[in-house]
Design a protein around this motif. Structure first.
Motif, PDB file in Angstrom:
ATOM      1  N   LYS A 177      32.377  53.430   0.358  1.00  0.00           N
ATOM      2  CA  LYS A 177      31.519  52.559   1.157  1.00  0.00           C
ATOM      3  C   LYS A 177      32.307  52.039   2.341  1.00  0.00           C
ATOM      4  CE  LYS A 177      28.705  48.343   0.909  1.00  0.00           C
ATOM      5  NZ  LYS A 177      28.272  47.207   0.055  1.00  0.00           N
ATOM      6  N   GLU A 218      32.831  49.352   5.558  1.00  0.00           N
ATOM      7  CA  GLU A 218      32.493  48.021   6.063  1.00  0.00           C
ATOM      8  C   GLU A 218      33.374  47.730   7.275  1.00  0.00           C
ATOM      9  OE1 GLU A 218      33.678  44.495   3.887  1.00  0.00           O
ATOM     10  OE2 GLU A 218      35.014  45.687   2.626  1.00  0.00           O
ATOM     11  N   LYS A 219      33.086  46.643   7.955  1.00  0.00           N
ATOM     12  CA  LYS A 219      33.853  46.258   9.131  1.00  0.00           C
ATOM     13  C   LYS A 219      34.277  44.801   8.963  1.00  0.00           C
ATOM     14  CE  LYS A 219      32.456  47.939  12.991  1.00  0.00           C
ATOM     15  NZ  LYS A 219      31.677  48.216  14.221  1.00  0.00           N
TER      16      LYS A 219
END
Length: 272
Positions: free
Chosen positions: A66, A68-69
């Motif tokens: 997964k 994300e930032k």
């Protein structure tokens, strides 16, 4: 420097996560493990390249990915909450920069966790530091290929290696390298070259370190001609042992030692 980082979360089997990490570590700017979650930090520019690598791999069912930032502030807060000092062979202590005290101690190496890989927590870094300790009584000259945060060059300086040269291609490492060298009062001992390690052709050193991704090591081995240097290669998995051993033997290297930690391998060898 980017204001944000891309984070690849690998959830599931840690051994499989380590193997996946080895495939993309050349793009990695930092990593963090908590329980069954491995977080790999990358620059925004690297995401597409890493995605292409991932798309060409057969990923096991035991892990989930997964993206994300996060912003830089969150990264530094995470490290302050979770960074634990590392002691290697009762000789070298790796400490975060916020533990710095204004005293010069050759046992303490202070590193700012930032936009470069290398804080002493990863097995390959630990294996490399162990080797530096093993050869520290020889007054060796030192070449650090793929220097990253500068941790190995700084450890070399603390252990009284001489004529230390460091080579790094990733300009994202510049701020951390200079900061860490200055913090440890090692700037005058280390000469840094911002260049591709595959373009480097001076191997007239006593000890040469290369803690780099496997495919770069393979290309490097093919480029190395006559030299009396001792080479320490890491950034390799235990499963890479036969492939790299075969290539080294073909290129007239004598392997003197294999060391491993968990899934990671170090090779100590000399050209003959």
């Amino acid at each position: 420097m980017d204001d944000f980082w891309e984070v690849l979360n690998i959830e599931g089997n840690l051994d499989e996560a380590e193997i996946l990490f080895s495939k993309i570590q050349n793009y990695c700017l930092g990593s963090f493990i908590e329980e069954n979650l491995t977080k790999i930090y990358l620059s925004i520019e690297s995401k597409n390249e890493v995605t292409n690598v991932l798309n060409n791999l057969e990923l096991p069912d035991t892990i989930n990915l997964k993206w994300e930032k996060i912003d830089n502030e969150d990264w530094h807060l995470m490290w302050k909450e979770n960074f634990t000092p590392v002691t290697i062979n009762n000789k070298i202590n790796i400490l975060p920069d916020w533990h710095f005290k204004d005293d010069i101690n050759d046992s303490n190496v202070y590193i700012r966790p930032g936009m470069s890989f290398g804080t002493g927590h990863h097995e390959t870094t630990s294996l490399m530091v162990e080797s530096l300790i093993d050869y520290s009584n020889n007054e060796f000259s030192l070449l650090d290929l793929g220097a990253g945060s500068g941790i190995l060059s700084i450890v070399g300086s603390k252990l009284k290696y001489k004529d230390i040269k460091a080579v790094e291609f990733d300009i994202e490492c510049k701020d951390d390298f200079y900061f860490n060298a200055e913090l440890n009062s090692c700037s005058k001992d280390i000469e840094i070259f911002w260049s591709d390690v595959l373009d480097w052709n001076d191997f007239s050193y006593d000890l040469i370190l290369a803690n780099i991704e496997k495919n770069i090591i393979k290309k490097m081995i093919k480029n190395i001609e006559n030299t009396n240097a001792r080479f320490i290669f890491s950034g390799l998995l235990v499963e890479d042992k036969y492939e790299i051993e075969k290539l080294l033997t073909k290129k007239n290297f004598k392997i003197e030692n294999f060391k491993s930690k968990n899934e990671w391998l170090l090779i100590d060898c000399k050209k003959i």
